[in-house]
Write an enzyme that holds these catalytic residues in place. Structure first.
Site, PDB file in Angstrom:
ATOM      1  N   LYS A  81      34.486  45.827  43.315  1.00 23.40           N
ATOM      2  CA  LYS A  81      33.347  46.440  44.179  1.00 23.40           C
ATOM      3  C   LYS A  81      32.389  47.499  43.417  1.00 23.40           C
ATOM      4  O   LYS A  81      31.462  47.641  43.785  1.00 23.40           O
ATOM      5  CB  LYS A  81      33.543  47.021  45.550  1.00 23.40           C
ATOM      6  CG  LYS A  81      34.478  45.844  46.351  1.00 23.40           C
ATOM      7  CD  LYS A  81      33.225  44.814  46.953  1.00 23.40           C
ATOM      8  CE  LYS A  81      34.121  43.895  48.008  1.00 23.40           C
ATOM      9  NZ  LYS A  81      33.082  42.998  48.541  1.00 23.40           N
ATOM     10  N   GLU A 103      28.433  48.914  54.747  1.00 26.11           N
ATOM     11  CA  GLU A 103      29.147  48.432  55.765  1.00 26.11           C
ATOM     12  C   GLU A 103      30.664  48.207  54.732  1.00 26.11           C
ATOM     13  O   GLU A 103      30.574  48.171  53.808  1.00 26.11           O
ATOM     14  CB  GLU A 103      28.859  46.971  56.136  1.00 26.11           C
ATOM     15  CG  GLU A 103      29.035  45.836  55.201  1.00 26.11           C
ATOM     16  CD  GLU A 103      28.341  45.983  53.903  1.00 26.11           C
ATOM     17  OE1 GLU A 103      27.182  46.566  53.740  1.00 26.11           O
ATOM     18  OE2 GLU A 103      28.696  45.161  53.059  1.00 26.11           O
ATOM     19  N   SER A 370      40.858  40.325  42.241  1.00 29.37           N
ATOM     20  CA  SER A 370      39.702  40.926  42.836  1.00 29.37           C
ATOM     21  C   SER A 370      40.127  42.635  42.867  1.00 29.37           C
ATOM     22  O   SER A 370      39.165  43.531  42.685  1.00 29.37           O
ATOM     23  CB  SER A 370      39.107  40.326  43.856  1.00 29.37           C
ATOM     24  OG  SER A 370      39.932  40.227  45.111  1.00 29.37           O
TER      25      SER A 370
HETATM   26  C1  FEJ Z   1      39.589  43.612  46.850  1.00 31.09           C
HETATM   27  C2  FEJ Z   1      38.835  42.693  47.485  1.00 31.09           C
HETATM   28  N1  FEJ Z   1      38.769  41.468  47.318  1.00 31.09           N
HETATM   29  C3  FEJ Z   1      38.016  40.395  47.879  1.00 31.09           C
HETATM   30  C4  FEJ Z   1      37.123  40.777  48.967  1.00 31.09           C
HETATM   31  C5  FEJ Z   1      36.357  39.730  49.675  1.00 31.09           C
HETATM   32  O1  FEJ Z   1      34.752  40.231  49.231  1.00 31.09           O
HETATM   33  P1  FEJ Z   1      33.804  39.229  48.341  1.00 31.09           P
HETATM   34  O2  FEJ Z   1      34.375  39.294  47.014  1.00 31.09           O
HETATM   35  O3  FEJ Z   1      32.483  39.887  48.588  1.00 31.09           O
HETATM   36  O4  FEJ Z   1      33.967  37.901  48.835  1.00 31.09           O
HETATM   37  C6  FEJ Z   1      36.984  42.038  49.309  1.00 31.09           C
HETATM   38  C7  FEJ Z   1      36.043  42.408  50.181  1.00 31.09           C
HETATM   39  N2  FEJ Z   1      36.062  43.850  50.613  1.00 31.09           N
HETATM   40  C8  FEJ Z   1      34.927  44.166  51.351  1.00 31.09           C
HETATM   41  C9  FEJ Z   1      35.044  45.558  51.872  1.00 31.09           C
HETATM   42  O5  FEJ Z   1      35.892  46.293  51.101  1.00 31.09           O
HETATM   43  O6  FEJ Z   1      34.300  45.990  52.647  1.00 31.09           O
HETATM   44  C10 FEJ Z   1      34.536  43.288  52.380  1.00 31.09           C
HETATM   45  O7  FEJ Z   1      35.351  43.690  53.498  1.00 31.09           O
HETATM   46  C11 FEJ Z   1      32.869  43.352  53.052  1.00 31.09           C
HETATM   47  C12 FEJ Z   1      32.184  44.173  52.133  1.00 31.09           C
HETATM   48  C13 FEJ Z   1      32.741  41.800  52.962  1.00 31.09           C
HETATM   49  C14 FEJ Z   1      37.925  43.034  48.656  1.00 31.09           C
HETATM   50  O8  FEJ Z   1      38.029  44.217  48.916  1.00 31.09           O
END
Ligand code: FEJ
Length: 387
Positions: A81, A103, A370
């Protein structure tokens, strides 16, 4: 802002002007060497990018094929992120917006947003479903430590979908001072394309690292799919290599057939949500259905429009991994590699285990790790009965 018939910007009139402003500013910034140099410097010196490509030998033995991990868990704040938020926070500075809103579901995007705003001296307000503030309480504490205001959202299903709705309501009233730092490759144009460009370093780096390590490309690139940013970030580097299979792993929850899941492409249908035409979980009247997943980061009934397009053209394939399959893969990585993954990332690992059985021992599978699992230790400890 279209990906075939998907994408677009189905937004209230009040948000068209700020969306146009971001689109223009983003195009200018990409062409401005000062901006791109500062973005690259921050990614390298502050976010610990590029992330390593790591061959997981013991996990590979257990899997029955060669598994390489793209270590986005080693980035600053512990997930992919940070790549997106640094670019968008720099853009907010560039267009003179002193405040960002975001968000979050898993809290990783929230923490990354709070981090970038602390670094760049921007105000930060993060909207988070009340359910998620409980299951990702550690990240709520981190966001507040970093100086962000965290607003628990108590409307609707009190998860990510509702957090996005609340953030959009804030933005309508604050467009003059505020940039909406969108957390995934979904939402109205320009967010899906901009977030993809800001996250594509994952795949571009991994492609070069695979050629250096292997002398060839991997047979498959696997990533979990929530809103879609880490997966599109990995896939984009390989989309022009037809021999590399692109496999997106969605949250199968209790099993797609139970209806309790977040497998948007596997179990959903085409519709409009949060400003874009894509796939979503909806009833026959088009009402968005509640999603279910042990993983807060994948617990979202929508998905980015570029994934809808890649699914429709067949360039990428999307499969579900259930909570149980993800948690089994979570445990396997912990005990074979000493790496505690984010539960979201464990879904990609579960998909890799299945793919390894299909492709056989000579296959090389690239998995996007990720994020790291610090935020999930409590959930996992309860799941495995460790506390
Ligand atoms: C460590 C980790 N790996 C995968 C994801 C899935 O989000 P994407 O990569 O945007 O599909 C997430 C998604 N996290 C967001 C968040 O932290 O807020 C999610 O909840 C939203 C932004 C969609 C994540 O934290």
């Amino acid at each position: 802002g279209h990906f075939g018939r998907f994408g677009g910007r189905f937004m209230p009139e009040a948000l068209i002007a700020p969306l146009d402003e971001i689109t223009r500013a983003w195009q200018e910034a990409q062409a401005d060497p000062t901006f791109t140099a500062e973005l690259d410097r921050m990614l390298r010196e502050y976010a610990n990018v590029p992330s390593p490509l790591y061959e997981a030998h013991r996990f590979s033995e257990a899997a029955g094929a060669r598994v390489l991990l793209k270590r986005e868990d080693l980035n600053h704040t512990g997930a992919h992120k940070i790549r997106n938020v640094i670019g968008q926070a720099l853009l907010a500075k560039r267009i003179g917006k002193p405040r960002c809103i975001a968000e979050t579901g898993a809290g990783q995007h929230g923490v990354a947003s709070a981090t970038a705003c602390a670094y760049l001296d921007l105000e930060c307000t993060v909207y988070m479903g009340e359910v998620d503030t409980e299951r990702q309480a550690l990240n709520v504490a981190r966001m507040r430590m970093l100086g962000a205001e965290v607003v628990p959202v108590t409307t609707g299903s009190r998860t990510l979908k509702d957090a996005i709705n609340e953030a959009l309501r804030d933005w309508v009233a604050s467009v003059d001072t505020t940039h909406y730092l969108f957390g995934t490759a979904a939402g109205p144009h320009p967010f899906p394309a901009m977030v993809r460009e800001l996250t594509r370093g994952i795949g571009d780096e991994a492609r070069a690292q695979c050629l250096e390590l292997l002398g060839r490309l991997p047979d498959a690139a696997v990533a979990c799919v929530g809103g879609g940013s880490n997966a599109i970030g990995l896939f984009t580097g390989f989309v022009a290599d037809p021999d590399v299979r692109l496999v997106g792993i969605e949250a199968g929850g209790d099993g797609v057939e139970t209806g309790r899941h977040a497998a948007t492409i596997t179990g959903g249908s085409v519709g409009v949500l949060h400003g874009a035409r894509s796939y979503l979980l909806q009833d026959e009247d088009g009402q968005t259905l509640e999603s279910h997943s042990i993983s807060a980061g994948l617990d979202y009934p929508g998905v980015g429009p570029e994934h809808a397009y890649l699914a429709q053209t067949g360039r990428a394939e999307y499969r579900p991994a259930t909570d149980a399959q993800a948690m089994a893969a979570f445990e396997l990585l912990c005990k074979t590699e000493g790496i505690i993954p984010a539960i979201e990332s464990a879904h990609a690992l579960a998909g890799a285990l299945t793919l390894a059985q299909e492709l056989g021992p000579d296959a090389t599978i690239l998995v996007n790790l990720s994020g790291r699992g610090d935020k999930d230790v409590h959930t996992a400890a309860q799941y495995f009965g460790l506390i």
